[in-house]
Design a protein around this motif. Structure first.
Motif, mmCIF file in Angstrom:
data_model
loop_
_atom_site.group_PDB
_atom_site.id
_atom_site.type_symbol
_atom_site.label_atom_id
_atom_site.label_comp_id
_atom_site.label_asym_id
_atom_site.label_seq_id
_atom_site.Cartn_x
_atom_site.Cartn_y
_atom_site.Cartn_z
ATOM 1 N N TYR A 5 0.834 -1.201 0.000
ATOM 2 C CA TYR A 5 0.000 0.000 0.000
ATOM 3 C C TYR A 5 0.867 1.249 0.000
ATOM 4 O O TYR A 5 0.564 2.217 -0.694
ATOM 5 N N TYR A 42 -7.433 3.189 4.507
ATOM 6 C CA TYR A 42 -7.525 1.790 4.914
ATOM 7 C C TYR A 42 -6.727 1.551 6.177
ATOM 8 O O TYR A 42 -5.596 1.991 6.316
ATOM 9 N N GLU A 91 -7.371 -7.207 -6.308
ATOM 10 C CA GLU A 91 -8.214 -6.693 -5.233
ATOM 11 C C GLU A 91 -9.509 -7.491 -5.156
ATOM 12 O O GLU A 91 -10.015 -7.982 -6.153
ATOM 13 N N ARG A 104 -13.160 -4.517 1.396
ATOM 14 C CA ARG A 104 -12.101 -4.761 0.420
ATOM 15 C C ARG A 104 -11.083 -5.748 0.963
ATOM 16 O O ARG A 104 -10.927 -5.901 2.166
ATOM 17 N N TRP A 106 -7.575 -8.539 -0.627
ATOM 18 C CA TRP A 106 -6.543 -8.802 -1.621
ATOM 19 C C TRP A 106 -6.358 -10.292 -1.752
ATOM 20 O O TRP A 106 -6.440 -11.028 -0.776
#
Length: 110
Positions: A5, A42, A91, A104, A106
């Motif tokens: 990120y 996030y 994602e 969300r 990954w």
């Protein structure tokens, strides 16, 4: 996970700095600003990744909330389609009816 990120935010900030035409690239600049804002908002929870086998391929996945969420049919179809196209990570966006919001996550090919 946090490193990815941070790298994504750095790349988006570099893209934003390199946009040349302020009039023609206004929409692109707004999109980059939105992505940077979303990534910064996030809270990344470090936890053990879950595993699943999709189309005979083992994948690891995690969602960025505190629940023990699993892949649903839409997630499995989405990831399976991406695996067939040669993707190795991506994602996840899962709608949670109880929260009335998206969660969300990954995934990556093991």
């Amino acid at each position: 996970m946090r490193k990815r990120y941070e790298d994504a935010i750095t790349m988006l900030e570099l893209m934003k700095a390199n946009l040349l035409d302020p009039v023609g690239d206004r929409e692109a600049t707004e999109m980059v600003n939105t992505l940077i804002h979303n990534l910064n908002s996030y809270e990344i929870v470090e936890k053990e990744k879950n595993r699943a086998v999709i189309n005979g391929i083992e994948v690891e996945y995690t969602f960025f909330d505190s629940s023990d969420r699993t892949l649903n049919d839409a997630d499995t179809g989405h990831v399976g389609g991406l695996l067939e196209q040669g993707y190795i990570e991506g994602e996840l966006i899962q709608y949670d009816h109880r929260m009335d919001d998206e969660v969300r996550g990954w995934w990556n090919k093991k």
